[in-house]
Design an enzyme around this catalytic site. Structure first.
Site, PDB file in Angstrom:
ATOM      1  N   ASN A  28      30.363   9.950  77.430  1.00  0.00           N
ATOM      2  CA  ASN A  28      30.731  10.292  76.048  1.00  0.00           C
ATOM      3  C   ASN A  28      29.617  11.160  75.441  1.00  0.00           C
ATOM      4  O   ASN A  28      29.035  10.843  74.412  1.00  0.00           O
ATOM      5  CB  ASN A  28      30.984   9.039  75.190  1.00  0.00           C
ATOM      6  CG  ASN A  28      31.657   9.392  73.871  1.00  0.00           C
ATOM      7  OD1 ASN A  28      31.177   9.044  72.802  1.00  0.00           O
ATOM      8  ND2 ASN A  28      32.743  10.125  73.919  1.00  0.00           N
ATOM      9  N   LEU A  29      29.357  12.241  76.126  1.00  0.00           N
ATOM     10  CA  LEU A  29      28.169  13.055  75.838  1.00  0.00           C
ATOM     11  C   LEU A  29      28.278  13.803  74.519  1.00  0.00           C
ATOM     12  O   LEU A  29      29.352  14.249  74.124  1.00  0.00           O
ATOM     13  CB  LEU A  29      27.966  14.054  76.985  1.00  0.00           C
ATOM     14  CG  LEU A  29      27.876  13.410  78.372  1.00  0.00           C
ATOM     15  CD1 LEU A  29      27.688  14.479  79.435  1.00  0.00           C
ATOM     16  CD2 LEU A  29      26.758  12.382  78.443  1.00  0.00           C
ATOM     17  N   HIS A  33      22.559  14.435  74.347  1.00  0.00           N
ATOM     18  CA  HIS A  33      22.525  14.377  75.815  1.00  0.00           C
ATOM     19  C   HIS A  33      22.343  15.780  76.404  1.00  0.00           C
ATOM     20  O   HIS A  33      21.588  15.978  77.355  1.00  0.00           O
ATOM     21  CB  HIS A  33      23.847  13.826  76.360  1.00  0.00           C
ATOM     22  CG  HIS A  33      24.131  12.405  76.030  1.00  0.00           C
ATOM     23  ND1 HIS A  33      25.125  12.024  75.174  1.00  0.00           N
ATOM     24  CD2 HIS A  33      23.563  11.253  76.465  1.00  0.00           C
ATOM     25  CE1 HIS A  33      25.177  10.708  75.086  1.00  0.00           C
ATOM     26  NE2 HIS A  33      24.229  10.216  75.853  1.00  0.00           N
ATOM     27  N   ARG A 183      28.112   5.922  69.682  1.00  0.00           N
ATOM     28  CA  ARG A 183      28.728   4.854  68.879  1.00  0.00           C
ATOM     29  C   ARG A 183      28.991   5.267  67.427  1.00  0.00           C
ATOM     30  O   ARG A 183      29.597   4.503  66.682  1.00  0.00           O
ATOM     31  CB  ARG A 183      27.865   3.600  68.919  1.00  0.00           C
ATOM     32  CG  ARG A 183      27.918   2.890  70.270  1.00  0.00           C
ATOM     33  CD  ARG A 183      27.222   1.544  70.209  1.00  0.00           C
ATOM     34  NE  ARG A 183      27.471   0.717  71.372  1.00  0.00           N
ATOM     35  CZ  ARG A 183      26.622   0.556  72.389  1.00  0.00           C
ATOM     36  NH1 ARG A 183      25.466   1.201  72.397  1.00  0.00           N
ATOM     37  NH2 ARG A 183      26.926  -0.237  73.400  1.00  0.00           N
TER      38      ARG A 183
END
Ligand code: PAF
Length: 199
Positions: A28-29, A33, A183
């Site tokens: 879930n980059l 990242h 998140r």
């Protein structure tokens, strides 16, 4: 970008590679990242990323099942960022039997975030040591956003005499100051407005 799911396939692919730099992720980059992937390029010849949502670091009532999994889009971003090799094991690939040997970090694991997430840093340290053994990088990068994690992994690497340099990456923030995080997608519109006060 080469993609490998199994430990033997990854080891075979990395055999002839030089100066490996490693960026482990849970997928879930986001731009944070991707900044780490680009930074990694400056530290070696082969950039290896991993995507693995590690059950060991989630408590029984945490979000393991609903943790966002966006593999196709992640691959597209990693490829665009120039990553050479992606290791994306299934649970059966990485934990073919229950992981009974684990890394038990010292008291720091029960402080700050650890006070609210018993066992979390034990799960993080265990999977990272295992990934280090598989990938055998010279350098590994972790975001400063998770500063306690960065310190704990740096201390683990030093105390276990692993021949790996741990490098921290700067936190990438939204325009209003909120640190990017996989998140953040859980926040309601109201919580999203409130969250930048943290910075
Ligand atoms: O920071 C993360 O995404 C995870 O804790 C890590 C380091 C990939 C281990 O699962």
């Amino acid at each position: 970008m080469e993609i490998h799911a199994t430990i033997p396939a990854l080891r075979a692919a990395l055999k002839a590679r030089q100066r490996i730099v490693f960026v482990p992720t849970m997928g879930n980059l986001h731009a944070g990242h991707i900044a780490l992937m680009r930074q990694a390029r400056a530290h070696g010849d082969t950039v290896v990323a991993s995507i693995f949502v590690n059950r060991l670091q989630f408590g029984p009532n945490e979000d393991f099942d609903k943790y966002p999994r966006t593999f196709a889009e992640d691959c597209r971003q990693l490829e665009a960022a120039g990553v050479d090799v992606l290791f994306a094991p299934t649970e059966a690939d990485l934990y073919p039997e229950p992981q009974q040997y684990q890394v038990d970090p010292p008291e720091i694991q029960n402080q700050l975030e650890g006070e609210f997430r018993p066992g979390h840093f034990r799960g993080v340290a265990t999977v990272v040591l295992k990934l280090f053994n598989i990938v055998q990088p010279e350098v590994a990068l972790f975001g400063k956003k998770d500063y306690q994690q960065l310190m704990l992994l740096r201390n683990m690497t030093r105390q276990l005499a692993l021949p790996i340099k741990i490098v921290g990456g700067e936190t990438v923030r939204a325009d209003d100051g909120l640190a990017l995080s996989s998140r953040n997608g859980y926040l309601t519109a109201e919580e999203r407005l409130e969250a930048p006060h943290l910075s």
